[in-house]
Scaffold this active site. Structure first.
Site, mmCIF file in Angstrom:
data_model
loop_
_atom_site.group_PDB
_atom_site.id
_atom_site.type_symbol
_atom_site.label_atom_id
_atom_site.label_comp_id
_atom_site.label_asym_id
_atom_site.label_seq_id
_atom_site.Cartn_x
_atom_site.Cartn_y
_atom_site.Cartn_z
ATOM 1 N N TYR A 46 0.832 -1.201 0.000
ATOM 2 C CA TYR A 46 0.000 0.000 0.000
ATOM 3 C C TYR A 46 0.864 1.247 0.000
ATOM 4 C CZ TYR A 46 0.969 1.003 4.952
ATOM 5 O OH TYR A 46 1.580 1.341 6.139
ATOM 6 N N LYS B 290 6.479 -1.999 1.983
ATOM 7 C CA LYS B 290 5.302 -1.332 2.557
ATOM 8 C C LYS B 290 4.117 -2.279 2.420
ATOM 9 C CE LYS B 290 3.293 3.278 3.079
ATOM 10 N NZ LYS B 290 3.410 3.364 4.525
ATOM 11 N N GLU C 269 12.715 2.490 13.870
ATOM 12 C CA GLU C 269 11.779 3.552 13.462
ATOM 13 C C GLU C 269 10.660 3.565 14.489
ATOM 14 O OE1 GLU C 269 9.897 2.697 9.670
ATOM 15 O OE2 GLU C 269 9.716 0.576 10.133
ATOM 16 N N LEU D 126 11.076 1.339 7.093
ATOM 17 C CA LEU D 126 10.420 1.765 5.854
ATOM 18 C C LEU D 126 11.147 2.992 5.310
ATOM 19 C CD1 LEU D 126 7.780 1.165 4.141
ATOM 20 C CD2 LEU D 126 7.025 3.345 5.089
HETATM 21 N N1 PDD Z 1 2.913 5.324 7.651
HETATM 22 N N2 PDD Z 1 7.599 3.906 8.980
HETATM 23 C C1 PDD Z 1 6.434 3.227 9.033
HETATM 24 C C2 PDD Z 1 6.398 1.893 9.719
HETATM 25 C C3 PDD Z 1 5.275 3.790 8.453
HETATM 26 O O1 PDD Z 1 4.115 3.121 8.484
HETATM 27 C C4 PDD Z 1 5.354 5.076 7.843
HETATM 28 C C5 PDD Z 1 4.153 5.722 7.201
HETATM 29 C C6 PDD Z 1 6.585 5.749 7.828
HETATM 30 C C7 PDD Z 1 6.761 7.104 7.191
HETATM 31 O O2 PDD Z 1 6.655 7.045 5.792
HETATM 32 P P1 PDD Z 1 6.174 8.296 4.911
HETATM 33 O O3 PDD Z 1 7.041 9.434 5.298
HETATM 34 O O4 PDD Z 1 6.377 7.837 3.523
HETATM 35 O O5 PDD Z 1 4.727 8.542 5.271
HETATM 36 C C8 PDD Z 1 7.695 5.125 8.398
HETATM 37 C C9 PDD Z 1 1.741 5.712 6.903
HETATM 38 C C10 PDD Z 1 1.491 7.166 6.876
HETATM 39 C C11 PDD Z 1 0.568 4.862 7.364
HETATM 40 O O6 PDD Z 1 0.746 3.649 7.458
HETATM 41 O O7 PDD Z 1 -0.524 5.393 7.584
#
Ligand code: PDD
Length: 289
Positions: A30, A144, A176, A200
């Site tokens: 996703y 992801k 993270e 991620l």
């Molecule tokens: N989450 N690490 C994890 C485990 C995440 O699920 C996310 C993002 C990030 C940050 O990624 P980005 O900067 O591309 O949003 C890091 C999204 C927003 C979610 O699952 O809703």
């Protein structure tokens, strides 16, 4: 309005098979793309990460970049909010239950949008609370994947403790957070762990590193020890929905020292402001990033 397998429809009408491998195995990937003033932010980067997630789990990309842009554009136009979160998910499709990936399935493609809720000015002023937990997720956090049970358990543990986020450590090192990347500041230098199979590759993480570079803010991308996290001057989490959010308590203890303890730090404030300026400039440009 949502999109399912080539059609736009109200969410109540969107139905999939109970044999969909997304439902049976969490066999899918996703993206969450922030949209400001009806323009998707960093769309090409999100589509590139989607491609890499699909490649890693061997699902053929059902659409070209141009087609993704078109469909996402229509979802944005068909929903009422100016600022949105576009969620898109691709699963391997429906098949008789069998662990090994069946070949030649038709992937299921689903897209929906929700209103983008920005962190409130009060939260930015106070900063958020986090707890530190052992990272018990699998070893392919670079994909992801919609299989997010570990992340959901960790985020729920944080919520039960009255915290906005769970910051994760594995083998004595910061990885993270349950749904965001983590930056810390020590003695004026920003530190964040390098990309690897344990985190991620965040789109916001990349934007923040670009901002640090462009503004000559001292930073190092390197492994960060749990002890460095716990004794940091500042801690922030970054994600598409939270942007740059200061963490001001860790396990109930204030982050930072002396007068500054428990308050958002000056580097977080500066990077937050630069992030807002960057967003505004990109959104004003005729062709946006
Ligand atoms: N989450 N690490 C994890 C485990 C995440 O699920 C996310 C993002 C990030 C940050 O990624 P980005 O900067 O591309 O949003 C890091 C999204 C927003 C979610 O699952 O809703």
């Amino acid at each position: 309005m949502v999109y399912l397998n080539g059609e736009f429809m109200p969410v109540e009408r969107a139905k999939i098979s109970v044999l969909d491998r997304g439902f049976i195995f969490g066999d899918g990937v996703y993206e969450v793309i922030p949209v400001y003033s009806r323009r998707p932010f960093r769309l090409q980067e999100h589509l590139a990460r989607l491609q890499s997630s699909l490649d890693m789990i061997r699902i053929g990309n059902p659409h070209s970049s141009a087609k993704w842009s078109e469909v996402i554009g229509k979802i944005i136009a068909d929903n009422p909010w100016s600022d949105q979160n576009v969620y898109l998910q691709i699963t391997r499709g429906a098949a008789k239950r069998d662990h090994a990936f069946p070949k030649d399935l038709k992937p299921t493609v689903f897209i929906m949008a929700n209103e983008l809720i920005h962190p409130t000015p009060e939260l930015m002023q106070s900063g958020a609370a986090a707890i530190v937990l052992p990272d018990f997720r699998w070893l392919r956090c670079d994909i992801k994947s919609t299989s997010l049970l570990g992340n959901c358990m960790l985020r729920t543990q944080a919520a039960d403790a009255g915290c906005a986020e769970a910051i994760l450590v594995r083998d004595g090192l910061l990885t993270e957070a349950s749904a965001s990347n983590v930056f810390i500041v020590r003695n004026g230098t920003v530190l964040t762990p390098p990309k690897s199979h344990l985190i991620l590759p965040g789109i916001t993480y990349d934007v923040v590193l670009e901002i640090l570079r462009a503004n000559a803010i001292a930073h190092e991308v390197r492994l960060v020890a749990e002890s460095e996290l716990r004794s940091a001057d500042e801690v922030w989490v970054t994600s598409s929905s939270r942007e740059v959010l200061p963490i001001t308590t860790l396990d109930g203890k204030p982050v930072g020292r002396g007068e500054a303890a428990g308050k958002p730090g000056p580097v977080a404030q500066r990077v937050y402001d630069l992030y807002q300026q960057f967003k505004a400039s990109v959104m004003r440009a005729p062709t946006h990033a």
